[in-house]
Enzyme design. Sequence first.
Site, PDB file in Angstrom:
ATOM      1  N   CYS A 136     -38.742  44.100 -52.276  1.00 23.45           N
ATOM      2  CA  CYS A 136     -38.203  44.524 -53.570  1.00 23.45           C
ATOM      3  C   CYS A 136     -39.293  44.695 -54.621  1.00 23.45           C
ATOM      4  CB  CYS A 136     -37.170  43.512 -54.051  1.00 23.45           C
ATOM      5  SG  CYS A 136     -35.810  43.315 -52.878  1.00 23.45           S
ATOM      6  N   LYS A 168     -29.244  35.770 -57.594  1.00 20.28           N
ATOM      7  CA  LYS A 168     -29.120  36.460 -56.313  1.00 20.28           C
ATOM      8  C   LYS A 168     -29.789  35.574 -55.267  1.00 20.28           C
ATOM      9  CE  LYS A 168     -30.253  40.652 -53.832  1.00 20.28           C
ATOM     10  NZ  LYS A 168     -30.806  42.011 -53.922  1.00 20.28           N
ATOM     11  N   LYS A 200     -24.480  36.547 -56.776  1.00 24.70           N
ATOM     12  CA  LYS A 200     -24.404  37.278 -55.516  1.00 24.70           C
ATOM     13  C   LYS A 200     -25.002  36.466 -54.394  1.00 24.70           C
ATOM     14  CE  LYS A 200     -26.340  41.398 -53.486  1.00 24.70           C
ATOM     15  NZ  LYS A 200     -27.211  42.522 -53.677  1.00 24.70           N
TER      16      LYS A 200
END
Length: 324
Positions: free
Chosen positions: A130, A196, A249
Site C-alpha cells: 500500500c 483497518k 474494517k
Amino acid sequence: MAFPATRMRRLRRTGLLRGMVRETELTPAHLVQPLFVELGTDSRMPIEAMPGIDRLSISHAVEEAGAVHELGVPAVLLFGIPSHKDEQASGAYDEEGVVQLATRAIKEALPEVGVITDVCLCEYTSHGHCGVVREDGQIDNDITLELLAKTAVSQADAGADAVAPSDMMDGRVGALRSQLDAEGHSETPIVAYSAKFASAFYGPFREAADSTPAFGDRRSYQMDPANADEAVREALLDVDEGADIVMVKPALPYLDVVRRVKEATRVPVAAYNVSGEYSMVKAAAAAGQIDERAAVLEALTGIRRAGADIVVTYHAKDAAEWLR
Ligand code: PBG
C-alpha cells in the site's frame, strides 16, 4: 417488578409489537456498495471467490451504480484494477486512470449517485504493497503520503463525492486534507479507514483486485487484530487530522471496536463488511447450510446495532432488494 408481572415475551407476540419496539433500523440508505472497475469495453468478469460480484468495465460500472441507486443505496465505493502496475503506483493518480475515468462516467450519467473512491496504492503497485517500498524492503511512510494526496486530488478532480484512504500510513488524513484544500477541494469529505486490521478476511478482495503483496505482509501498517485501545487512538487521531467519517474494517470480528470508536469519537462511523465475510456467507448459503437472506440481514443489523452509521458491504444490492 419481576415475573410474573414482567413478561418480556409480551412485546414479542406479534410482528406489529416487535416492529414498534425495534431498536435498530436497517435500510438501504445505510449501505454502500463496493464496485471493482477495470478498463475495457462491455465486460463483466466474475470473481470466483465472490459469487455475485464481478469486475466491471466502466460502462457496466455505470449501469450497476444506477441499479443499486434505484434500490435506495446512496453510494458506491470504487476500486480500480489498472491495466499496468509499477513501483510508483502511477495508475493511482493518473488523470486517465481507471477510477478517475469511472468516476467521471458515473457522475456524468448519474449525478445523483454518490461516488466514493478508494485511495490506496496496493492495486497499482507492482509489489502489491500500500506504499512505496524502500531499498531495505520497508514501506516508506512519508513519501507514500505525497502519492496518496495526489491520488485523492485526482479523484476529487474527477468528481468524487468523497475520498476514502485505506492505506494505513501515518498522517495520511492530514496530508489529504491539506492537499485537497490547496487544490480547490475543501468541500470533499474524507472517509478514513481509521482502524483497518491486518485481517485474513481480505483474501477474496486480493483475488478480485489482484493486490496480494508479492513479498511480506501488511502487518507493518495494518493493525494487530488484538488491539482495541489502539483502534480508538487511530480514530481520534484521524478526526484530529480532519477525517469526516471514520471506518472500522473488517466489521463482524470487530463489532466491539465499532462501538468503542463510535463512543469515543461521536462522528459518523462506517464499518466495512469485507470480502471474506461476504464469501463465507455465500459459501454456507450455497452449501444449503444457512438461509442467505436471513443471515445477511442479521449480520448487517448487528453491524448497525454496534454503532455503525454506514455499512459498506458487497451484499448491499441484495439487501436493498430484500429490504424493499
Ligand atoms: C486496500 C484495501 C483492501 C481492502 C480494501 N482496500 C485490501 C487489503 O488491505 O489487502 C479489502 C476489502 C475487502 O476485503 O473487501 N486498498
